[in-house]
Design an enzyme around this catalytic site. Structure first.
Site, short mmCIF file in Angstrom:
data_model
loop_
_atom_site.label_atom_id
_atom_site.label_comp_id
_atom_site.label_asym_id
_atom_site.label_seq_id
_atom_site.Cartn_x
_atom_site.Cartn_y
_atom_site.Cartn_z
N LYS A 190 13.34 -2.60 -13.81
CA LYS A 190 12.51 -3.72 -14.27
C LYS A 190 13.36 -4.70 -15.08
CE LYS A 190 8.64 -4.42 -13.94
NZ LYS A 190 7.82 -5.10 -12.91
N LEU A 202 0.83 -1.20 0.00
CA LEU A 202 0.00 0.00 0.00
C LEU A 202 0.87 1.26 0.00
CD1 LEU A 202 -3.03 -0.98 2.27
CD2 LEU A 202 -2.80 -1.14 -0.21
N THR A 252 7.51 -5.12 -18.31
CA THR A 252 7.13 -4.04 -19.24
C THR A 252 7.94 -4.09 -20.53
OG1 THR A 252 7.33 -1.64 -19.49
CG2 THR A 252 8.74 -2.63 -17.86
N ASP A 253 7.39 -3.49 -21.58
CA ASP A 253 8.14 -3.38 -22.84
C ASP A 253 9.26 -2.34 -22.74
OD1 ASP A 253 6.59 -1.06 -22.78
OD2 ASP A 253 5.80 -1.28 -24.82
N THR A 263 12.46 -1.83 -4.35
CA THR A 263 11.30 -2.71 -4.59
C THR A 263 11.50 -3.57 -5.83
OG1 THR A 263 9.66 -1.40 -3.41
CG2 THR A 263 8.86 -2.66 -5.30
N HIS A 296 13.59 10.93 -22.56
CA HIS A 296 12.27 10.42 -22.94
C HIS A 296 12.36 9.44 -24.12
CE1 HIS A 296 7.80 11.85 -23.43
NE2 HIS A 296 7.91 10.54 -23.32
N SER A 346 12.86 1.63 -16.05
CA SER A 346 13.01 0.49 -16.96
C SER A 346 14.28 -0.30 -16.65
CB SER A 346 12.97 0.94 -18.43
OG SER A 346 13.94 1.91 -18.70
N PHE A 363 3.17 -8.61 -9.42
CA PHE A 363 2.89 -7.28 -9.97
C PHE A 363 3.62 -6.18 -9.22
CE2 PHE A 363 -1.08 -9.60 -10.93
CZ PHE A 363 -1.32 -9.23 -12.24
N ALA A 364 3.96 -6.42 -7.95
CA ALA A 364 4.43 -5.34 -7.08
C ALA A 364 5.64 -4.64 -7.68
CB ALA A 364 4.77 -5.88 -5.70
N ALA A 365 5.56 -3.33 -7.77
CA ALA A 365 6.69 -2.55 -8.30
C ALA A 365 6.41 -1.08 -8.08
CB ALA A 365 6.86 -2.81 -9.80
N GLU A 366 7.47 -0.31 -8.11
CA GLU A 366 7.34 1.13 -8.35
C GLU A 366 7.23 1.25 -9.86
OE1 GLU A 366 7.06 3.67 -6.34
OE2 GLU A 366 7.27 2.52 -4.50
P1 NAD Z 1 0.94 0.53 -9.73
O1 NAD Z 1 2.01 1.50 -9.35
O2 NAD Z 1 -0.43 1.03 -9.99
O3 NAD Z 1 0.80 -0.58 -8.58
C1 NAD Z 1 1.91 -1.16 -7.95
C2 NAD Z 1 1.41 -1.84 -6.68
O4 NAD Z 1 2.54 -2.44 -6.04
C3 NAD Z 1 0.79 -0.88 -5.67
O5 NAD Z 1 -0.42 -1.42 -5.16
C4 NAD Z 1 1.84 -0.75 -4.59
O6 NAD Z 1 1.29 -0.50 -3.29
C5 NAD Z 1 2.51 -2.11 -4.65
N1 NAD Z 1 3.88 -2.09 -4.14
C6 NAD Z 1 4.85 -1.17 -4.39
N2 NAD Z 1 5.97 -1.48 -3.74
C7 NAD Z 1 5.72 -2.64 -3.06
C8 NAD Z 1 6.48 -3.46 -2.20
N3 NAD Z 1 7.75 -3.15 -1.91
N4 NAD Z 1 5.92 -4.58 -1.68
C9 NAD Z 1 4.61 -4.87 -1.96
N5 NAD Z 1 3.84 -4.12 -2.76
C10 NAD Z 1 4.38 -3.03 -3.29
O7 NAD Z 1 1.54 -0.26 -10.97
P2 NAD Z 1 0.77 -0.99 -12.17
O8 NAD Z 1 0.63 -0.03 -13.28
O9 NAD Z 1 -0.41 -1.70 -11.66
O10 NAD Z 1 1.90 -2.05 -12.60
C11 NAD Z 1 1.92 -3.36 -12.07
C12 NAD Z 1 3.06 -4.13 -12.70
O11 NAD Z 1 2.89 -4.17 -14.11
C13 NAD Z 1 4.43 -3.50 -12.46
O12 NAD Z 1 5.36 -4.53 -12.23
C14 NAD Z 1 4.73 -2.77 -13.75
O13 NAD Z 1 6.12 -2.69 -13.98
C15 NAD Z 1 4.04 -3.68 -14.76
N6 NAD Z 1 3.59 -3.02 -16.00
C16 NAD Z 1 2.83 -1.88 -15.95
C17 NAD Z 1 2.37 -1.32 -17.14
C18 NAD Z 1 1.48 -0.10 -17.14
O14 NAD Z 1 1.18 0.43 -18.22
N7 NAD Z 1 1.00 0.38 -16.00
C19 NAD Z 1 2.71 -1.91 -18.36
C20 NAD Z 1 3.48 -3.08 -18.37
C21 NAD Z 1 3.91 -3.62 -17.18
P1 TYD Z 2 3.15 7.49 -18.75
O1 TYD Z 2 1.68 7.30 -18.61
O2 TYD Z 2 3.90 8.10 -17.62
O3 TYD Z 2 3.76 6.07 -19.16
P2 TYD Z 2 5.27 5.69 -19.67
O4 TYD Z 2 6.16 6.84 -19.47
O5 TYD Z 2 5.60 4.54 -18.77
O6 TYD Z 2 5.12 5.30 -21.10
O7 TYD Z 2 3.41 8.38 -20.03
C1 TYD Z 2 2.95 7.97 -21.31
C2 TYD Z 2 3.45 8.97 -22.32
O8 TYD Z 2 2.84 10.24 -22.08
C3 TYD Z 2 4.94 9.21 -22.20
O9 TYD Z 2 5.49 9.40 -23.51
C4 TYD Z 2 5.07 10.49 -21.39
C5 TYD Z 2 3.81 11.25 -21.80
N1 TYD Z 2 3.23 12.14 -20.78
C6 TYD Z 2 2.91 13.47 -21.11
O10 TYD Z 2 3.12 13.93 -22.24
N2 TYD Z 2 2.36 14.25 -20.14
C7 TYD Z 2 2.12 13.80 -18.88
O11 TYD Z 2 1.64 14.59 -18.01
C8 TYD Z 2 2.44 12.43 -18.55
C9 TYD Z 2 2.19 11.88 -17.17
C10 TYD Z 2 2.99 11.64 -19.55
#
Ligand code: NAD
Ligand code: TYD
Length: 355
Positions: free
Chosen positions: A162, A33, A132-133, A98, A293, A159, A79-82
């Site tokens: 990850k 959380l 993630t990609d 993390t 970026h 990245s 799934f857990a990650a920053e």
């Molecule tokens: P999110 O930040 O919304 O959720 C991450 C969750 O992990 C949160 O509930 C947080 O409380 C928990 N967490 C963080 N540190 C922790 C720790 N040390 N121990 C236990 N729990 C912890 O992220 P998300 O977007 O749901 O992503 C989930 C996973 O999917 C990640 O591993 C991310 O790299 C991967 N991912 C995300 C995307 C995307 O577009 N969001 C795309 C591809 C992969």
């Molecule tokens: P984001 O949702 O942070 O995902 P990621 O960086 O992991 O791809 O951002 C998606 C794209 O949008 C990225 O190219 C950065 C851009 N972006 C903006 O242009 N403005 C914003 O306020 C945010 C948060 C992201």
């Protein structure tokens, strides 16, 4: 039962909700959380004995050991990650802790548990790592999309962390035989997305009359996938993925950021027009670009389709409409996330339940 980490975040909570909607197999959900973890996402599961929530860190070896011994899961989905690139630029430390150290500790706990399982359970066990990609780095306009064979070239602290975790997972398979599978997915969008990421930020800022900040020239390309499609891909890989393999997951939906922002604005113009009748696009503001970026991400999702028969169910048009509608229908969720009130809500609603 299955053991999920990070199941109170955006993708994890969608996964838990879908999992329990489709099967009666219980899920234990370990989540620290952090600011991104929100138990309000799982409010519909309150009182449902199939969901066991535990507040804790994936790097807490004693806690994870005890939970594995007590619940004896047949699989772990990590799934857990920053997860936010901009936060990783301002403060990379939590990402190292993390995403790298936490994954390492989890792998060690799971390895100890898995080693002690009877042969049949040991053979059936799975550790699915959600990645993630972004580990592949950036593409130029004419490069082919990322295939699983593309060398890793991570560019941001997020990245890179990850990528490091993916390498650890791979090594625990090759060295110790841990039965792992990894998914590398493109950008997700959908319900419960924390409004620091592009799509939810644009929706909530637009509705609040605030500027819509577009980084640089807005021509960076991402490959968007509706979150429920990511969840179905993870379920499929868990069910049938080959051990030690990685699967790229994507929606064949490459779009420049500025187009995404215009689409969100147009949907809001239709579904919740501004009081002054002006288009939301008037709020678009170009701001300083993100350092380092990545210009373009694109996923070649042919392997998961060919080998496991997975394809996304949503097109971008259907998924983004559902998403905008979800944010319009859930103003309280948005308000609680923005004010931080969800933390108090959690403390009240889950008193005694969160260990
Ligand atoms: P999110 O930040 O919304 O959720 C991450 C969750 O992990 C949160 O509930 C947080 O409380 C928990 N967490 C963080 N540190 C922790 C720790 N040390 N121990 C236990 N729990 C912890 O992220 P998300 O977007 O749901 O992503 C989930 C996973 O999917 C990640 O591993 C991310 O790299 C991967 N991912 C995300 C995307 C995307 O577009 N969001 C795309 C591809 C992969
Ligand atoms: P984001 O949702 O942070 O995902 P990621 O960086 O992991 O791809 O951002 C998606 C794209 O949008 C990225 O190219 C950065 C851009 N972006 C903006 O242009 N403005 C914003 O306020 C945010 C948060 C992201």
């Amino acid at each position: 039962m299955i053991f999920i980490t990070g199941g109170a975040g955006f993708i994890g909570s969608n996964f838990v909700l879908d999992w329990l909607a489709q099967s009666d197999e219980p899920a234990i959900n370990l989540d620290k959380l952090s600011y991104a973890g929100n138990l309000e996402n799982l409010a519909s599961l309150q009182g449902d004995a199939r969901h066991v929530f535990v507040q804790g860190d994936l790097g807490d070896r004693a806690l994870v050991d005890a939970l594995l011994a007590q619940h004896r899961p047949r699989a772990v989905v990590n799934f857990a990650a920053e997860s936010h690139v901009d936060r990783s630029i301002h403060g990379p430390e939590d990402f190292i802790q993390t995403n790298i150290v936490g994954t390492f500790r989890l792998l060690e706990a799971v390895r100890a548990y898995w080693s002690g399982l009877p042969e049949a359970e040991k053979a059936a066990f799975r550790f699915l790592h959600v990645s993630t990609d972004e580990v592949y780095g950036t593409l130029s306009k004419d490069d082919p999309p990322f295939a699983e064979t593309k060398p890793y070239e991570p560019n941001s602290p997020y990245s890179a962390s990850k990528a490091a975790s993916d390498h650890l997972v791979r090594a625990w398979h090759h060295t110790y035989g841990l039965p792992v599978v990894t998914t590398n997915c493109s950008n997700n969008y959908g319900p419960y997305h924390f409004p620091e990421k592009l799509i939810p930020l644009m929706i909530v800022n637009a509705l609040a009359g605030k500027p819509l900040p577009v980084y640089g020239d807005g021509m960076q390309i991402r490959d968007w996938l509706y979150v429920k499609d990511h969840c179905s891909a993870i379920r499929r890989v868990l069910e049938a993925g080959k051990l030690g393999e990685t699967y790229n997951v994507g929606g064949w939906n490459e779009k420049p950021n500025i187009e995404i922002v215009h689409t969100v604005c147009q949907l809001l113009d239709e579904l919740r027009p501004r009081a002054d009748g002006q288009p939301y696009a008037q709020q678009i503001t170009y701001v300083t670009d993100r350092p380092g970026h990545d210009r373009r991400y694109a996923i070649d999702a042919r392997k998961i389709e060919r080998e496991l028969g997975w394809r996304p169910a949503e097109t971008f048009e259907t998924g983004i409409r559902k998403t905008v509608q979800w944010y319009l229908d859930n103003p309280e969720w948005v308000a609680n996330v923005q004010s931080g009130a969800y933390r108090e809500w959690v403390a009240k609603q889950y008193e005694g339940e969160a260990a």
